[in-house]
Scaffold this active site. Sequence first.
Site, PDB file in Angstrom:
ATOM      1  N   CYS A 100     -10.733  -0.380   5.099  1.00 56.00           N
ATOM      2  CA  CYS A 100     -11.995  -0.891   5.553  1.00 56.00           C
ATOM      3  C   CYS A 100     -13.121  -0.462   4.749  1.00 56.00           C
ATOM      4  O   CYS A 100     -13.206   0.926   4.413  1.00 56.00           O
ATOM      5  CB  CYS A 100     -12.459  -0.769   7.026  1.00 56.00           C
ATOM      6  SG  CYS A 100     -11.380  -1.472   8.250  1.00 56.00           S
ATOM      7  N   ASN A 157     -15.691   1.666  10.488  1.00 58.22           N
ATOM      8  CA  ASN A 157     -14.434   2.233   9.846  1.00 58.22           C
ATOM      9  C   ASN A 157     -13.979   3.240  10.831  1.00 58.22           C
ATOM     10  O   ASN A 157     -14.632   3.974  11.334  1.00 58.22           O
ATOM     11  CB  ASN A 157     -14.565   2.885   8.343  1.00 58.22           C
ATOM     12  CG  ASN A 157     -14.740   1.788   7.469  1.00 58.22           C
ATOM     13  OD1 ASN A 157     -14.949   0.778   7.570  1.00 58.22           O
ATOM     14  ND2 ASN A 157     -15.326   2.543   6.286  1.00 58.22           N
ATOM     15  N   GLY A 158     -12.494   3.295  10.816  1.00 59.05           N
ATOM     16  CA  GLY A 158     -12.064   4.316  11.701  1.00 59.05           C
ATOM     17  C   GLY A 158     -11.387   3.862  13.011  1.00 59.05           C
ATOM     18  O   GLY A 158     -11.278   2.738  13.171  1.00 59.05           O
ATOM     19  N   LYS A 172      -6.189   0.874   0.100  1.00 59.92           N
ATOM     20  CA  LYS A 172      -6.279   2.098  -0.899  1.00 59.92           C
ATOM     21  C   LYS A 172      -6.230   3.484  -0.098  1.00 59.92           C
ATOM     22  O   LYS A 172      -5.636   4.407  -0.394  1.00 59.92           O
ATOM     23  CB  LYS A 172      -7.060   1.944  -1.940  1.00 59.92           C
ATOM     24  CG  LYS A 172      -7.025   3.091  -2.897  1.00 59.92           C
ATOM     25  CD  LYS A 172      -7.490   2.678  -4.355  1.00 59.92           C
ATOM     26  CE  LYS A 172      -7.185   3.497  -5.424  1.00 59.92           C
ATOM     27  NZ  LYS A 172      -5.768   3.617  -5.727  1.00 59.92           N
ATOM     28  N   TRP A 188      -9.606  -3.874   7.010  1.00 61.35           N
ATOM     29  CA  TRP A 188      -7.847  -3.758   6.938  1.00 61.35           C
ATOM     30  C   TRP A 188      -7.684  -3.580   8.566  1.00 61.35           C
ATOM     31  O   TRP A 188      -7.857  -2.670   9.142  1.00 61.35           O
ATOM     32  CB  TRP A 188      -7.583  -2.717   6.060  1.00 61.35           C
ATOM     33  CG  TRP A 188      -6.022  -2.367   5.651  1.00 61.35           C
ATOM     34  CD1 TRP A 188      -5.414  -3.128   4.838  1.00 61.35           C
ATOM     35  CD2 TRP A 188      -5.236  -1.290   6.239  1.00 61.35           C
ATOM     36  NE1 TRP A 188      -4.149  -2.615   4.747  1.00 61.35           N
ATOM     37  CE2 TRP A 188      -3.936  -1.944   5.765  1.00 61.35           C
ATOM     38  CE3 TRP A 188      -5.260  -0.559   7.411  1.00 61.35           C
ATOM     39  CZ2 TRP A 188      -2.847  -0.884   6.164  1.00 61.35           C
ATOM     40  CZ3 TRP A 188      -4.110   0.406   7.403  1.00 61.35           C
ATOM     41  CH2 TRP A 188      -2.812   0.128   7.056  1.00 61.35           C
ATOM     42  N   LYS A 193       5.952   2.045  -6.969  1.00 64.90           N
ATOM     43  CA  LYS A 193       4.961   1.485  -7.644  1.00 64.90           C
ATOM     44  C   LYS A 193       5.630   0.015  -7.594  1.00 64.90           C
ATOM     45  O   LYS A 193       5.151  -1.148  -7.402  1.00 64.90           O
ATOM     46  CB  LYS A 193       4.800   1.939  -9.028  1.00 64.90           C
ATOM     47  CG  LYS A 193       3.383   1.533  -9.388  1.00 64.90           C
ATOM     48  CD  LYS A 193       2.538   2.638  -9.497  1.00 64.90           C
ATOM     49  CE  LYS A 193       2.166   3.119  -7.944  1.00 64.90           C
ATOM     50  NZ  LYS A 193       1.588   3.741  -7.568  1.00 64.90           N
ATOM     51  N   HIS A 212      26.506  10.072  -4.129  1.00 69.93           N
ATOM     52  CA  HIS A 212      26.713  10.490  -2.657  1.00 69.93           C
ATOM     53  C   HIS A 212      26.243   9.327  -1.760  1.00 69.93           C
ATOM     54  O   HIS A 212      26.049   9.692  -0.713  1.00 69.93           O
ATOM     55  CB  HIS A 212      26.104  11.697  -2.651  1.00 69.93           C
ATOM     56  CG  HIS A 212      26.572  12.946  -3.334  1.00 69.93           C
ATOM     57  ND1 HIS A 212      27.668  13.456  -3.340  1.00 69.93           N
ATOM     58  CD2 HIS A 212      25.942  13.426  -4.393  1.00 69.93           C
ATOM     59  CE1 HIS A 212      27.813  14.369  -4.375  1.00 69.93           C
ATOM     60  NE2 HIS A 212      27.016  14.152  -5.094  1.00 69.93           N
ATOM     61  N   GLU A 240       8.420   7.631  -8.010  1.00 78.47           N
ATOM     62  CA  GLU A 240       7.263   6.969  -8.117  1.00 78.47           C
ATOM     63  C   GLU A 240       7.225   5.524  -8.710  1.00 78.47           C
ATOM     64  O   GLU A 240       6.813   4.479  -8.516  1.00 78.47           O
ATOM     65  CB  GLU A 240       6.211   7.978  -9.035  1.00 78.47           C
ATOM     66  CG  GLU A 240       5.023   7.362  -9.674  1.00 78.47           C
ATOM     67  CD  GLU A 240       4.052   6.737  -8.404  1.00 78.47           C
ATOM     68  OE1 GLU A 240       4.127   7.114  -7.143  1.00 78.47           O
ATOM     69  OE2 GLU A 240       3.165   5.894  -9.040  1.00 78.47           O
ATOM     70  N   ARG A 247     -10.351  -1.204  -0.473  1.00 77.57           N
ATOM     71  CA  ARG A 247     -10.285  -0.411   0.834  1.00 77.57           C
ATOM     72  C   ARG A 247      -9.508  -1.203   1.998  1.00 77.57           C
ATOM     73  O   ARG A 247      -9.346  -0.779   2.927  1.00 77.57           O
ATOM     74  CB  ARG A 247     -11.701  -0.030   1.407  1.00 77.57           C
ATOM     75  CG  ARG A 247     -12.198   1.048   0.257  1.00 77.57           C
ATOM     76  CD  ARG A 247     -13.418   1.964   1.050  1.00 77.57           C
ATOM     77  NE  ARG A 247     -13.128   2.391   2.171  1.00 77.57           N
ATOM     78  CZ  ARG A 247     -13.165   3.714   2.160  1.00 77.57           C
ATOM     79  NH1 ARG A 247     -12.896   4.487   1.083  1.00 77.57           N
ATOM     80  NH2 ARG A 247     -12.878   4.363   3.294  1.00 77.57           N
ATOM     81  N   GLU A 279       5.868  -1.594  -4.360  1.00 75.42           N
ATOM     82  CA  GLU A 279       4.561  -1.997  -3.801  1.00 75.42           C
ATOM     83  C   GLU A 279       3.933  -3.183  -4.050  1.00 75.42           C
ATOM     84  O   GLU A 279       3.218  -3.921  -3.429  1.00 75.42           O
ATOM     85  CB  GLU A 279       3.546  -0.889  -4.418  1.00 75.42           C
ATOM     86  CG  GLU A 279       2.078  -0.507  -3.452  1.00 75.42           C
ATOM     87  CD  GLU A 279       1.671   0.583  -4.103  1.00 75.42           C
ATOM     88  OE1 GLU A 279       2.034   1.385  -5.117  1.00 75.42           O
ATOM     89  OE2 GLU A 279       0.391   1.038  -3.421  1.00 75.42           O
TER      90      GLU A 279
HETATM   91  C1  F6R Z   1       0.566   4.179  -4.048  1.00 76.71           C
HETATM   92  C2  F6R Z   1      -0.577   4.699  -3.326  1.00 76.71           C
HETATM   93  C3  F6R Z   1      -0.276   5.546  -2.191  1.00 76.71           C
HETATM   94  C4  F6R Z   1      -1.608   6.675  -2.083  1.00 76.71           C
HETATM   95  C5  F6R Z   1      -1.414   7.467  -0.872  1.00 76.71           C
HETATM   96  C6  F6R Z   1      -2.249   8.855  -0.790  1.00 76.71           C
HETATM   97  O1  F6R Z   1       0.147   3.613  -5.309  1.00 76.71           O
HETATM   98  O2  F6R Z   1      -1.684   4.542  -3.950  1.00 76.71           O
HETATM   99  O3  F6R Z   1       0.848   5.838  -2.068  1.00 76.71           O
HETATM  100  O4  F6R Z   1      -1.021   7.504  -3.208  1.00 76.71           O
HETATM  101  O5  F6R Z   1      -1.749   6.383   0.208  1.00 76.71           O
HETATM  102  O6  F6R Z   1      -3.518   8.268  -1.027  1.00 76.71           O
HETATM  103  P1  F6R Z   1      -4.238   9.452  -1.481  1.00 76.71           P
HETATM  104  O7  F6R Z   1      -4.091  10.132  -2.866  1.00 76.71           O
HETATM  105  O8  F6R Z   1      -5.877   9.038  -1.816  1.00 76.71           O
HETATM  106  O9  F6R Z   1      -4.300  10.747  -0.564  1.00 76.71           O
END
Ligand code: F6R
Length: 604
Positions: A2, A100-101, A599, A74, A482, A501, A478, A27, A485
């Site tokens: 949000c 927000n929250g 995000k 969101w 990605k 395994h 990672e 957000r 995602e």
């Molecule tokens: C993946 C991604 C998320 C963040 C996770 C932590 O591309 O962006 O997995 O890495 O939500 O976010 P931060 O780093 O802001 O604590």
Amino acid sequence: MCGIIACIGRTDTVDRVVEGLENLEYRGYDSAGIAVRNDDGVAVDKHAGKISELKHSIVDELPDGTIGIGHTRWSTHGPPTDANAHPHTGETGDVAVVHNGIIENYDTLRDELTAEGRTFTSDTDTEVVPHLIEKHLEDTDDVETAFRRAVDELDGSYAIVAVAADSDTVYAARQDSPLVVGYGDGCHYLASDVPAFLEHTDQVSFLEDGDVAAVTDETVDITDADGESVSRERETVDWNAEETVKGQYEHFMLKEIDSQPNAISNTLQGRIDGDDVVLEEFPEGTFADVSAVQFVACGTSYHAGLYAARLLNKLDVPATAHRASEYASGDIPVSADTLAVAVTQSGETADTLAALRLAQEKGAQTTTVTNVVGSTAAREVETPLYIRAGPEIGVAATKTFSSQVVTLSLLAERVAEDSPVGTVRSDRAAFLDALQRIPEQIDEVLERSTAEHVCRSHVHDDAYFFIGQGTACPVAKEGALKFKEITYEHAEGFAAGELKHGPLALVTPDTVVFAMFTGGDRDTKTLNNAKEVQARGADIVAVAPEGVDLDECTDEVLRVPSTHPDLTSLLTNVQLQLVSYHAANLLNREIDKPRNLAKSVTVE
Ligand code: F6R
């Protein structure tokens, strides 16, 4: 999770609020809305959908006014519908609120308000707030008093901004959810994140928990939880507004991948002097009584923590990385000689903050490695260490991962040097030299990558696996994160040796396995693991430094420049970012705003 933006004092307020919402869409992006307050009262327009799709209808529907508040959502309480979109109003429509929250006691409040005859029109927790303000306005003419009384009744986390028909002041409150004041030219802003208004001002103050702000076009009055007047430091944000617009790029993600050489140069700026690591924040000797390190983080930041743990282990310092949500269950032993490092790009991730707070309660020394100055994580530790990556708008983290790993590499060197159990690298000069060459080597990767070509051959495969050993293992995880995602395809990252395994059962001729090599002494084993999957009919795409002999066993190779083996995986990761990006692009996915994701995840 949000986004909030308010603009107070401009005749083009609605345009500024819309612009702010677009800048904050990372957000949250399932619904959006704006309230405008003018002499005729408060007008609201809100809809399900993305702000980019709604902006014209919203602007057309709303009257002129110099006070506007907006929200991009969101969903947490209730599905993304017009009714659940913010701003929310009460019975009369004279008060509008964005939030927000999560308001934890909303059930009880809603029951009480309903029993008093007030009607609710949404499924959200937020709707109790305008009703509460309206209720208190029945006993007082003073909107600030009514706002404060309403906020006092709330439990949970919130950044709240409210407007009322009878007041030309906007009221805001913060508890466990970020809120920042922006000082513009003849106007003020309130937002959940600086990029919302960065094009117009870099002058900001971050509100603290318990603060209530009363903001007009000319004044910002802040009081703390006790109602005492307080001043919050005015700071200049060292971010470039150009980084918050796509420019010639189709997607922020590609822009941010391409900006990594620059971001890492900023990360490194002034932090290496010959064989010495120079961390202003942590001078030599800071970690003299640290004998173990725990990284706590989520998602991509957790992978950066895994990478750093491996670097520290090589320097004889016991180090582990923990998923913050698990760490917060409290079972991990911590002592006074433990350094707990919260790795968090946003500095606002609720799970990571909970883990950080737990480590503090248990007596650990703590710091955070973060991108956002003034973020909650930065404010909750004595000394934060900034990654200086600049604003990242694409939901999928790219440049911030690279800058996290580089910052953590420097931190690892400092800890190993100070700690009684650590050892200084025998090849430190070569390592630091290699670190400084990473920006130009990423440039080479970006110029020469054939990732798009590789993706064309594999875009319709059934599953995508990523394997690696040592520092290539976190990068395999990672790469898979990605990939899943932004492509929505099945992808998994494994320690290369683990494949046999169990996961090998998933491998078929329609699977592609990306095998990562570092140029280090574990490469032969990774090659053997790659051969095991190839024997089951899967295609192997190697990502390997120039000069590493792959024994002709791989089907395709993405090369990276040769560097220190501990740093190769930083370059490898850039190839994997490009693989994910191009695969998602070929599949026509919403690259910057993948479904169901936001995000900054500010709920546990
Ligand atoms: C993946 C991604 C998320 C963040 C996770 C932590 O591309 O962006 O997995 O890495 O939500 O976010 P931060 O780093 O802001 O604590």
